[in-house]
Design a protein around this motif. Structure first.
Motif, PDB file in Angstrom:
ATOM      1  N   LYS A 213     -54.909 -83.479  46.745  1.00  0.00           N
ATOM      2  CA  LYS A 213     -54.057 -84.009  45.405  1.00  0.00           C
ATOM      3  C   LYS A 213     -54.809 -83.845  44.421  1.00  0.00           C
ATOM      4  CE  LYS A 213     -51.587 -87.668  45.906  1.00  0.00           C
ATOM      5  NZ  LYS A 213     -51.186 -89.001  45.900  1.00  0.00           N
ATOM      6  N   TYR A 214     -56.213 -83.903  44.456  1.00  0.00           N
ATOM      7  CA  TYR A 214     -57.108 -83.981  43.264  1.00  0.00           C
ATOM      8  C   TYR A 214     -57.861 -82.812  42.972  1.00  0.00           C
ATOM      9  CZ  TYR A 214     -54.906 -88.764  43.293  1.00  0.00           C
ATOM     10  OH  TYR A 214     -54.145 -89.886  43.129  1.00  0.00           O
ATOM     11  N   LEU A 215     -58.697 -82.710  41.871  1.00  0.00           N
ATOM     12  CA  LEU A 215     -59.559 -81.906  41.641  1.00  0.00           C
ATOM     13  C   LEU A 215     -60.924 -82.287  41.850  1.00  0.00           C
ATOM     14  CD1 LEU A 215     -57.858 -80.065  38.554  1.00  0.00           C
ATOM     15  CD2 LEU A 215     -57.833 -79.055  41.066  1.00  0.00           C
ATOM     16  N   TYR A 216     -61.918 -81.147  42.068  1.00  0.00           N
ATOM     17  CA  TYR A 216     -63.433 -81.727  42.181  1.00  0.00           C
ATOM     18  C   TYR A 216     -63.790 -82.975  42.773  1.00  0.00           C
ATOM     19  CZ  TYR A 216     -62.800 -78.573  38.323  1.00  0.00           C
ATOM     20  OH  TYR A 216     -62.377 -77.475  37.313  1.00  0.00           O
ATOM     21  N   PRO A 217     -63.553 -83.027  44.078  1.00  0.00           N
ATOM     22  CA  PRO A 217     -63.980 -84.003  44.877  1.00  0.00           C
ATOM     23  C   PRO A 217     -65.434 -84.001  45.077  1.00  0.00           C
ATOM     24  CG  PRO A 217     -62.857 -82.429  46.356  1.00  0.00           C
ATOM     25  CD  PRO A 217     -62.780 -82.042  44.907  1.00  0.00           C
ATOM     26  N   ASN A 218     -65.989 -85.351  44.964  1.00  0.00           N
ATOM     27  CA  ASN A 218     -67.388 -85.390  45.272  1.00  0.00           C
ATOM     28  C   ASN A 218     -67.445 -86.530  46.508  1.00  0.00           C
ATOM     29  OD1 ASN A 218     -70.210 -86.011  45.217  1.00  0.00           O
ATOM     30  ND2 ASN A 218     -70.171 -87.383  43.171  1.00  0.00           N
ATOM     31  N   ARG A 219     -67.957 -85.847  47.475  1.00  0.00           N
ATOM     32  CA  ARG A 219     -68.078 -86.357  48.805  1.00  0.00           C
ATOM     33  C   ARG A 219     -69.461 -87.053  49.167  1.00  0.00           C
ATOM     34  NH1 ARG A 219     -64.786 -81.700  49.045  1.00  0.00           N
ATOM     35  NH2 ARG A 219     -62.708 -81.958  49.862  1.00  0.00           N
ATOM     36  N   THR A 220     -69.432 -87.955  49.721  1.00  0.00           N
ATOM     37  CA  THR A 220     -70.710 -88.420  50.342  1.00  0.00           C
ATOM     38  C   THR A 220     -70.335 -89.228  51.748  1.00  0.00           C
ATOM     39  OG1 THR A 220     -71.131 -89.422  48.073  1.00  0.00           O
ATOM     40  CG2 THR A 220     -72.519 -90.132  49.698  1.00  0.00           C
ATOM     41  N   LEU A 221     -71.194 -88.689  52.698  1.00  0.00           N
ATOM     42  CA  LEU A 221     -71.206 -89.350  53.941  1.00  0.00           C
ATOM     43  C   LEU A 221     -72.290 -89.852  54.699  1.00  0.00           C
ATOM     44  CD1 LEU A 221     -69.549 -89.435  56.664  1.00  0.00           C
ATOM     45  CD2 LEU A 221     -70.440 -87.106  57.177  1.00  0.00           C
ATOM     46  N   VAL A 222     -72.282 -91.226  54.750  1.00  0.00           N
ATOM     47  CA  VAL A 222     -73.501 -91.786  55.152  1.00  0.00           C
ATOM     48  C   VAL A 222     -73.334 -92.234  56.651  1.00  0.00           C
ATOM     49  CG1 VAL A 222     -74.691 -93.916  54.968  1.00  0.00           C
ATOM     50  CG2 VAL A 222     -73.718 -93.215  52.995  1.00  0.00           C
ATOM     51  N   LEU A 223     -74.069 -91.497  57.545  1.00  0.00           N
ATOM     52  CA  LEU A 223     -74.125 -91.759  58.954  1.00  0.00           C
ATOM     53  C   LEU A 223     -75.423 -92.607  59.520  1.00  0.00           C
ATOM     54  CD1 LEU A 223     -73.528 -87.847  60.157  1.00  0.00           C
ATOM     55  CD2 LEU A 223     -71.995 -89.817  59.894  1.00  0.00           C
ATOM     56  N   SER A 224     -75.286 -93.408  60.314  1.00  0.00           N
ATOM     57  CA  SER A 224     -76.156 -94.451  60.885  1.00  0.00           C
ATOM     58  C   SER A 224     -76.117 -94.714  62.306  1.00  0.00           C
ATOM     59  CB  SER A 224     -76.355 -95.700  60.077  1.00  0.00           C
ATOM     60  OG  SER A 224     -74.938 -96.313  60.266  1.00  0.00           O
ATOM     61  N   SER A 225     -77.137 -94.706  63.030  1.00  0.00           N
ATOM     62  CA  SER A 225     -77.357 -94.643  64.471  1.00  0.00           C
ATOM     63  C   SER A 225     -78.650 -94.886  65.063  1.00  0.00           C
ATOM     64  CB  SER A 225     -76.454 -93.603  65.095  1.00  0.00           C
ATOM     65  OG  SER A 225     -76.563 -93.864  66.687  1.00  0.00           O
ATOM     66  N   ASN A 226     -78.803 -95.724  66.340  1.00  0.00           N
ATOM     67  CA  ASN A 226     -80.003 -95.737  66.928  1.00  0.00           C
ATOM     68  C   ASN A 226     -80.432 -94.738  67.696  1.00  0.00           C
ATOM     69  OD1 ASN A 226     -80.055 -98.552  65.884  1.00  0.00           O
ATOM     70  ND2 ASN A 226     -78.967 -99.454  67.826  1.00  0.00           N
ATOM     71  N   ASN A 227     -79.529 -93.906  68.459  1.00  0.00           N
ATOM     72  CA  ASN A 227     -79.822 -92.724  68.891  1.00  0.00           C
ATOM     73  C   ASN A 227     -78.727 -92.133  69.418  1.00  0.00           C
ATOM     74  OD1 ASN A 227     -81.347 -90.714  70.208  1.00  0.00           O
ATOM     75  ND2 ASN A 227     -81.956 -91.832  71.999  1.00  0.00           N
ATOM     76  N   THR A 228     -78.364 -90.915  68.741  1.00  0.00           N
ATOM     77  CA  THR A 228     -77.042 -90.204  68.804  1.00  0.00           C
ATOM     78  C   THR A 228     -77.144 -88.806  68.534  1.00  0.00           C
ATOM     79  OG1 THR A 228     -75.695 -92.188  68.090  1.00  0.00           O
ATOM     80  CG2 THR A 228     -74.370 -90.086  68.201  1.00  0.00           C
ATOM     81  N   THR A 229     -76.552 -88.073  69.489  1.00  0.00           N
ATOM     82  CA  THR A 229     -76.594 -86.500  69.155  1.00  0.00           C
ATOM     83  C   THR A 229     -75.244 -86.282  68.635  1.00  0.00           C
ATOM     84  OG1 THR A 229     -78.116 -86.371  71.143  1.00  0.00           O
ATOM     85  CG2 THR A 229     -76.993 -84.447  70.380  1.00  0.00           C
ATOM     86  N   LEU A 230     -75.395 -85.445  67.666  1.00  0.00           N
ATOM     87  CA  LEU A 230     -74.077 -85.135  66.822  1.00  0.00           C
ATOM     88  C   LEU A 230     -74.130 -83.860  66.298  1.00  0.00           C
ATOM     89  CD1 LEU A 230     -74.064 -85.749  63.729  1.00  0.00           C
ATOM     90  CD2 LEU A 230     -74.064 -88.228  64.561  1.00  0.00           C
ATOM     91  N   ILE A 231     -73.262 -83.064  65.918  1.00  0.00           N
ATOM     92  CA  ILE A 231     -73.079 -81.886  65.126  1.00  0.00           C
ATOM     93  C   ILE A 231     -71.995 -82.027  64.060  1.00  0.00           C
ATOM     94  CG2 ILE A 231     -72.468 -79.467  65.055  1.00  0.00           C
ATOM     95  CD1 ILE A 231     -72.934 -79.218  68.130  1.00  0.00           C
ATOM     96  N   LEU A 232     -72.453 -81.815  62.729  1.00  0.00           N
ATOM     97  CA  LEU A 232     -71.590 -81.682  61.636  1.00  0.00           C
ATOM     98  C   LEU A 232     -71.075 -80.550  61.492  1.00  0.00           C
ATOM     99  CD1 LEU A 232     -70.506 -83.437  59.211  1.00  0.00           C
ATOM    100  CD2 LEU A 232     -72.309 -82.793  57.927  1.00  0.00           C
TER     101      LEU A 232
END
Length: 163
Positions: free
Chosen positions: A61-80
């Motif tokens: 719906k809006y223009l120029y989104p500024n995205r911030t993603l904070v991930l936290s874990s002890n021991n995780t395997t992931l793909i962004l």
């Protein structure tokens, strides 16, 4: 300066063109006005599997989104997953990312906590830029036509003086 004012008074085309240019400037200034910054926050925990984060309704719906993603874990395997590349992480601790679009996270093992913030700018009067452009173009044509008319009148006046 007095000659310029006299020229505007004599030529309606020149006056209308100038008025259109001024109106176009006002409309373009209003079109660039932002009402308020909108924001969206989502947080939680993700287990194994594929997860799409965020709200398509908000981000579409809006223009120029500024995205911030904070991930936290002890021991995780992931793909962004993003449109141009996939980044693999063995996450121990906290990481701050700035994705260009809604992130998709594939968690292979463990769980990951996340906080996703999006800020966007809303330009509700941006549609006024189209009439401003049209007015500016037509006003420029009127100014050139009026200018040419005044120059022609001045040249004819000088010819008549010589005769």
């Amino acid at each position: 300066m007095g000659d310029v004012i006299k020229a505007f008074r004599r030529s309606k085309v020149l006056s209308i063109g100038f008025l259109m240019i001024v109106l176009a400037l006002i409309l373009s200034a209003v079109a660039s006005f932002t009402v308020e910054n909108k924001s969206y926050v989502q947080s939680g925990k993700l287990g194994p599997g594929k997860h799409v984060i965020g709200s398509d309704n908000f981000e579409g719906k809006y223009l120029y989104p500024n995205r911030t993603l904070v991930l936290s874990s002890n021991n995780t395997t992931l793909i962004l997953v993003s449109s141009d590349k996939n980044i693999s992480y063995n996450l121990t601790g906290r990481i701050v990312l700035h994705p260009k679009e809604r992130p998709t996270i594939v968690v292979y093992n463990g769980s990951v906590g996340y906080t996703y913030r999006v800020r966007a700018v809303n330009y509700p009067y941006s549609d006024l830029s189209i009439p401003a452009l049209i007015l500016a173009l037509i006003g420029s044509v009127f100014l050139w036509v009026g200018y040419a008319k005044i120059i022609r009148e001045v040249r004819e006046g000088k010819k008549n003086e010589k005769d």
